[in-house]
Design a protein around this motif. Structure first.
Motif, PDB file in Angstrom:
ATOM      1  N   GLY A   1      -7.777  12.261  -2.168  1.00  0.00           N
ATOM      2  CA  GLY A   1      -8.550  11.751  -1.031  1.00  0.00           C
ATOM      3  C   GLY A   1      -7.942  10.505  -0.400  1.00  0.00           C
ATOM      4  N   ILE A   2      -6.851   9.982  -1.006  1.00  0.00           N
ATOM      5  CA  ILE A   2      -6.195   8.804  -0.409  1.00  0.00           C
ATOM      6  C   ILE A   2      -4.969   9.258   0.383  1.00  0.00           C
ATOM      7  CG2 ILE A   2      -4.944   6.648  -0.848  1.00  0.00           C
ATOM      8  CD1 ILE A   2      -6.594   6.189  -3.278  1.00  0.00           C
ATOM      9  N   THR A   3      -4.898   8.816   1.620  1.00  0.00           N
ATOM     10  CA  THR A   3      -3.701   9.095   2.422  1.00  0.00           C
ATOM     11  C   THR A   3      -3.160   7.779   2.965  1.00  0.00           C
ATOM     12  OG1 THR A   3      -4.939  10.992   3.250  1.00  0.00           O
ATOM     13  CG2 THR A   3      -2.803  10.565   4.284  1.00  0.00           C
ATOM     14  N   VAL A   4      -1.874   7.531   2.753  1.00  0.00           N
ATOM     15  CA  VAL A   4      -1.239   6.389   3.412  1.00  0.00           C
ATOM     16  C   VAL A   4      -0.716   6.933   4.738  1.00  0.00           C
ATOM     17  CG1 VAL A   4       0.479   4.572   3.260  1.00  0.00           C
ATOM     18  CG2 VAL A   4      -0.629   5.401   1.187  1.00  0.00           C
ATOM     19  N   GLU A   5      -1.428   6.599   5.806  1.00  0.00           N
ATOM     20  CA  GLU A   5      -1.149   7.274   7.076  1.00  0.00           C
ATOM     21  C   GLU A   5       0.064   6.720   7.802  1.00  0.00           C
ATOM     22  OE1 GLU A   5      -4.678   7.381   9.479  1.00  0.00           O
ATOM     23  OE2 GLU A   5      -5.632   8.873   8.198  1.00  0.00           O
TER      24      GLU A   5
ATOM     25  N   SER B   1       0.740  12.034   3.879  1.00  0.00           N
ATOM     26  CA  SER B   1       0.841  10.681   3.326  1.00  0.00           C
ATOM     27  C   SER B   1       2.293  10.207   3.317  1.00  0.00           C
ATOM     28  CB  SER B   1       0.292  10.659   1.903  1.00  0.00           C
ATOM     29  OG  SER B   1       0.242   9.337   1.451  1.00  0.00           O
ATOM     30  N   VAL B   2       2.501   8.910   3.692  1.00  0.00           N
ATOM     31  CA  VAL B   2       3.875   8.371   3.636  1.00  0.00           C
ATOM     32  C   VAL B   2       4.076   7.574   2.344  1.00  0.00           C
ATOM     33  CG1 VAL B   2       4.103   8.265   6.148  1.00  0.00           C
ATOM     34  CG2 VAL B   2       3.300   6.246   4.908  1.00  0.00           C
ATOM     35  N   TRP B   3       3.178   7.771   1.394  1.00  0.00           N
ATOM     36  CA  TRP B   3       3.275   7.062   0.113  1.00  0.00           C
ATOM     37  C   TRP B   3       4.641   7.334  -0.517  1.00  0.00           C
ATOM     38  CZ3 TRP B   3       3.484   7.928  -5.298  1.00  0.00           C
ATOM     39  CH2 TRP B   3       3.085   6.831  -6.069  1.00  0.00           C
ATOM     40  N   ARG B   4       5.279   6.271  -0.989  1.00  0.00           N
ATOM     41  CA  ARG B   4       6.633   6.412  -1.519  1.00  0.00           C
ATOM     42  C   ARG B   4       6.630   6.088  -3.004  1.00  0.00           C
ATOM     43  NH1 ARG B   4      10.385   1.414  -0.359  1.00  0.00           N
ATOM     44  NH2 ARG B   4      11.852   1.715  -2.055  1.00  0.00           N
ATOM     45  N   ALA B   5       7.003   7.059  -3.809  1.00  0.00           N
ATOM     46  CA  ALA B   5       7.063   6.807  -5.252  1.00  0.00           C
ATOM     47  C   ALA B   5       8.318   5.989  -5.530  1.00  0.00           C
ATOM     48  CB  ALA B   5       7.138   8.118  -6.004  1.00  0.00           C
ATOM     49  N   VAL B   6       8.186   4.940  -6.312  1.00  0.00           N
ATOM     50  CA  VAL B   6       9.366   4.139  -6.633  1.00  0.00           C
ATOM     51  C   VAL B   6       9.679   4.235  -8.120  1.00  0.00           C
ATOM     52  CG1 VAL B   6       9.265   2.485  -4.751  1.00  0.00           C
ATOM     53  CG2 VAL B   6       7.913   2.082  -6.787  1.00  0.00           C
ATOM     54  N   ARG B   7      10.905   3.909  -8.468  1.00  0.00           N
ATOM     55  CA  ARG B   7      11.408   3.925  -9.843  1.00  0.00           C
ATOM     56  C   ARG B   7      11.396   5.323 -10.402  1.00  0.00           C
ATOM     57  NH1 ARG B   7       9.211   0.420 -13.911  1.00  0.00           N
ATOM     58  NH2 ARG B   7      11.329   0.045 -14.570  1.00  0.00           N
TER      59      ARG B   7
ATOM     60  N   GLY C   1       0.810  -1.220   0.000  1.00  0.00           N
ATOM     61  CA  GLY C   1       0.000   0.000   0.000  1.00  0.00           C
ATOM     62  C   GLY C   1       0.841   1.267   0.000  1.00  0.00           C
ATOM     63  N   VAL C   2       2.057   1.188   0.546  1.00  0.00           N
ATOM     64  CA  VAL C   2       2.888   2.389   0.661  1.00  0.00           C
ATOM     65  C   VAL C   2       3.530   2.765  -0.677  1.00  0.00           C
ATOM     66  CG1 VAL C   2       4.853   3.373   1.946  1.00  0.00           C
ATOM     67  CG2 VAL C   2       3.329   1.750   3.065  1.00  0.00           C
ATOM     68  N   VAL C   3       3.600   1.797  -1.591  1.00  0.00           N
ATOM     69  CA  VAL C   3       4.256   2.085  -2.875  1.00  0.00           C
ATOM     70  C   VAL C   3       3.338   1.827  -4.077  1.00  0.00           C
ATOM     71  CG1 VAL C   3       6.616   1.626  -2.060  1.00  0.00           C
ATOM     72  CG2 VAL C   3       5.222  -0.269  -2.902  1.00  0.00           C
ATOM     73  N   ALA C   4       2.114   1.391  -3.810  1.00  0.00           N
ATOM     74  CA  ALA C   4       1.296   0.905  -4.926  1.00  0.00           C
ATOM     75  C   ALA C   4       0.738   2.029  -5.792  1.00  0.00           C
ATOM     76  CB  ALA C   4       0.154   0.053  -4.383  1.00  0.00           C
TER      77      ALA C   4
ATOM     78  N   THR D   1      -4.222   2.764   5.064  1.00  0.00           N
ATOM     79  CA  THR D   1      -4.630   3.638   3.964  1.00  0.00           C
ATOM     80  C   THR D   1      -6.026   4.199   4.214  1.00  0.00           C
ATOM     81  OG1 THR D   1      -3.334   2.206   2.508  1.00  0.00           O
ATOM     82  CG2 THR D   1      -4.824   3.755   1.436  1.00  0.00           C
ATOM     83  N   ARG D   2      -6.131   5.517   4.160  1.00  0.00           N
ATOM     84  CA  ARG D   2      -7.437   6.146   4.397  1.00  0.00           C
ATOM     85  C   ARG D   2      -8.026   6.673   3.086  1.00  0.00           C
ATOM     86  NH1 ARG D   2     -10.356   8.791   8.567  1.00  0.00           N
ATOM     87  NH2 ARG D   2      -8.805   8.084  10.075  1.00  0.00           N
TER      88      ARG D   2
END
Ligand SMILES: Cc1cc2nc3c(=O)[nH]c(=O)nc-3n(C[C@H](O)[C@H](O)[C@H](O)COP(=O)(O)OP(=O)(O)OC[C@H]3O[C@@H](n4cnc5c(N)ncnc54)[C@H](O)[C@@H]3O)c2cc1C
Length: 656
Positions: free
Chosen positions: A256-260, A650-656, A218-221, A276-277
């Motif tokens: 509206g999506i937050t990776v909390e 959000s702690v979402w992490r973009a990869v690549r 969920g953090v990188v998806a 994920t909220r």
């Protein structure tokens, strides 16, 4: 000894919003009831051991095999460049590892070639997961969450042509996906689902609200499959829809999506697992998978073969444990001999070797059956998940024991002392979750037991319904007698009683005869349980769990024998060795079966039930005195959550 103590569940605690009846109804509605293709494992529970369904062992076509092998070579190159210890230390999979995996197509292993994937067989996919999981199990978890349960599989199974075009090429190219079902209050029981997807007035979209817990990837998806409840409604632009738990493909970066949070665990240190909220997240109606209300069915269908990822990871763990226990036990000398020559340690090595052979056999047979497509493998895959996760855990425990104090020491600490950095304790930590996620052992027991007793439930009808009237029960009793009058005599004799049956299996024939006899015995014992408890059978979880476990062992024995014979036909020397492994595996498995049969009727189940009720009622709290509770004061059992926008970054992490 077993008596007839009432094992009915207590009434649900106040405050729950789904009764037990509703939970069961939701599970039942999600169940696939169609059995149009033959099922080997289902037969085992009914006393029909049909070896022809799994022997000769199914095989991949030469082209599929070549494609799989060619990919495994490339994957091995990438894996050999991965520093598993670094992933463990940093609790992070480096971006360049993900990029290299994406470059060779690892995110599209199971995606058809027409959509940019590799179109590998289930069997090759399993081998790939074994390999990648041995670099670090977090990688196996990432790839399997992405393509066993994430976006590609449900889209492939039930997606429209447009959905396939929109999502599969992206996933194959490396857009990581995740599967979001669990919520703080929804674990094993989706009936309690709180996330909602409210259709917009014009019917062109849904607004998603809710919180999803433990979202692997969920953090990188980039893409998510989200389960949410559509409120009952009369229909709108999208007409005829009925509401209910529904599956959606959602863009990970939608507004509206937050990776909390990024959660951390006992093991699988590198997984990107989040909280994920969703707040008023607009999801176009064309992103709905299947119909409203079909979400859980889709999730279960996805898991039919998807569940084989866990057996693959377990088989990989067994292989590594075998190598370490062999090398270590031959070298470590105590009391004048290598420890492996002491009987107690030798027994553990034999268990690890035989069980690893069993694990790979179960995986291989289930995967090849899935690839062949002509058999129903629902029960096989479920049994494989259940059995493999339990057996691999025992292997890890034995490996730690064989390594002694070094088994308990971390690889880092061993390395710092100048010793070989063997992460045996890590293996234990990494394997433990397999008994919990993708259907906990307890839930797998219930799911498989439901299928195992299905014939009885159908035959018994109202007899097995605790709310049916006496009149209905009387009518059902007459119908059931007819069914059992025909079925029971078939369970008296069979091939397993003839000493020459299955002779083509040489030394293994005796084990197959055992399976045949035990299958009939299992069916009879299940019938006795059914006649004794009728509608209350469903509450006899310990009994049903043993019934399921016996079936799992019988399946494993059959798989071990069928594979040994296949290996023998390919290569005489390898076959001889496989026969030896299979023989010991079958002997060990038979002992477990015999113990389980005994325990069916001679156990402490009723006493346990009484004691557990007493514990829950607080009757024995004096026993807890004299220690501290370190968890006290750290908050409620389940964090309350409220609808609305997130206040966290959000702690979402973009990869690549
Ligand atoms: C590392 C990790 C990764 C995960 N990844 C994902 C993911 O990607 N997507 C996702 O949706 N979820 C994910 N999960 C959630 C996981 O699937 C759940 O933890 C699992 O379904 C069990 O739910 P629970 O933890 O809420 O346990 P609960 O449902 O609270 O159960 C507690 C205990 O009671 C038992 N139990 C519950 N009901 C019954 C019953 N009727 N009969 C007998 N026993 C019962 C359970 O087996 C368990 O032992 C993940 C969890 C973890 C820890």
């Amino acid at each position: 000894m077993s008596s007839d103590v009432e094992q009915d569940r207590p009434t649900p605690a106040s405050g729950t919003d789904a009764t037990e009846r509703e939970s069961r109804a939701v599970a039942e509605a999600a169940r696939e009831s169609d059995w149009s293709r033959p099922s080997f494992a289902k037969g085992l529970y009914l006393g029909h051991f049909d070896l022809d369904l799994v022997h000769p062992h199914p095989r991949a076509t030469p082209e599929d095999q070549a494609r799989g092998e060619e990919f495994l070579v490339r994957l091995r190159e990438v894996c050999e460049g991965i520093d598993g210890a670094q992933i463990e230390r940093d609790a992070l999979i480096p971006d360049d590892v993900l990029a290299r995996l994406a470059d060779i197509g690892a995110f599209g292993m199971k995606i058809p070639r027409e959509y940019g994937g590799l179109g590998l067989t289930m069997s090759a996919y399993g081998q790939a997961l074994m390999l990648v999981g041995s670099a670090h199990p977090s990688l196996g978890a990432l790839l399997s969450a992405h393509q066993s349960i994430g976006v590609p599989e449900p889209v492939k199974l039930v997606g429209t042509p447009e959905q396939k075009q929109a999502f599969l090429p992206r996933c194959a190219a490396g857009a990581i996906s995740a599967f979001l079902l669990t919520e703080p209050d929804v674990g094993s029981d989706p009936a309690r689902m709180g996330s909602t997807a409210t259709p917009t007035e014009d019917g062109t979209a849904y607004l998603l609200d809710g919180v999803k817990l433990w979202t692997t990837n969920g953090v990188v998806a980039e893409l998510l499959v989200v389960m949410a409840r559509v409120p009952e409604h009369d229909g709108n632009g999208d007409h005829q829809q009925k509401g209910g738990i529904t599956a959606f493909v959602v863009e990970g970066k939608a507004e509206g999506i937050t990776v909390e949070r990024r959660n951390s665990f006992m093991g699988l240190k590198g997984i990107e697992n989040g909280l994920t909220r969703f707040h008023q997240v607009r999801v176009p109606a064309e992103n709905r998978l299947g119909k409203e209300g079909d979400g859980l069915k889709i999730a279960l269908t996805t898991l039919n073969a998807g569940r084989l990822s866990i057996p693959a990871m377990c088989a990989a763990a067994g292989k590594w444990a075998l190598k370490i226990s062999r090398e270590w036990s031959a070298e470590r000398v105590q009391w004048g001999r290598p420890v492996g020559e002491h009987g107690a340690v030798a027994g553990k090595i034999a268990f690890i070797a035989a069980t690893t052979y069993g694990l790979e056999s179960v995986l291989e047979l289930s995967a090849q059956l899935a690839d062949a497509g002509s058999k129903d493998i629902r029960i096989e895959a479920a049994l494989a998940k259940l059995w493999a996760s339990e057996m691999a855990w025992q292997i890890a425990d034995e490996l730690v024991q064989v390594r002694g104090g070094r088994g308990y020491e971390t690889a880092e600490s061993l390395r710092a002392r100048g010793e070989r950095a063997v992460p045996a304790e890590q293996m234990m930590r990494d394997l433990r979750i397999n008994r919990i996620f993708e259907g906990s052992t307890e839930i797998m027991h219930l799911l498989i037991a439901r299928e195992a007793v299905d014939a009885h439930l159908k035959a018994a009808g109202a007899l097995a319904d605790k709310d049916a009237s006496l009149e209905a029960k009387a009518r059902a009793a007459a119908g059931a007698s007819g069914f059992y009058a025909k079925w029971l005599p078939q369970l008296v004799v069979g091939k397993g009683a003839a000493p020459t049956s299955y002779a083509e299996f040489g030394a293994l024939a005796t084990h197959l005869r055992f399976v045949e006899r035990s299958s009939r015995k299992l069916a009879r014992q299940t019938f006795y349980g059914m006649s004794r408890w009728q509608a209350k059978m469903e509450y006899r979880q310990a009994f049903l769990g043993r019934v399921v476990d016996i079936g799992a062992e019988l399946f494993a024995i059959a798989a071990a024998c069928s594979r040994a014979e296949m290996l023998r036909t390919d290569d005489e020397a390898r076959g001889r060795s496989a026969y030896q492994l299979a023989d010991v595996f079958c002997q060990q498995s038979r002992l477990r079966v015999e113990r389980l049969f005994t325990d069916l009727w001679s156990n402490s189940d009723d006493a346990d039930t009484r004691l557990a009720k007493g514990v829950l009622a607080g009757d024995y709290t004096w026993l807890e005195e004299g220690v501290l509770d370190q968890s006290e004061g750290t908050g409620p059992w389940i964090a309350p959550w409220s609808p609305g926008a997130s206040e966290s970054e959000s702690v979402w992490r973009a990869v690549r």
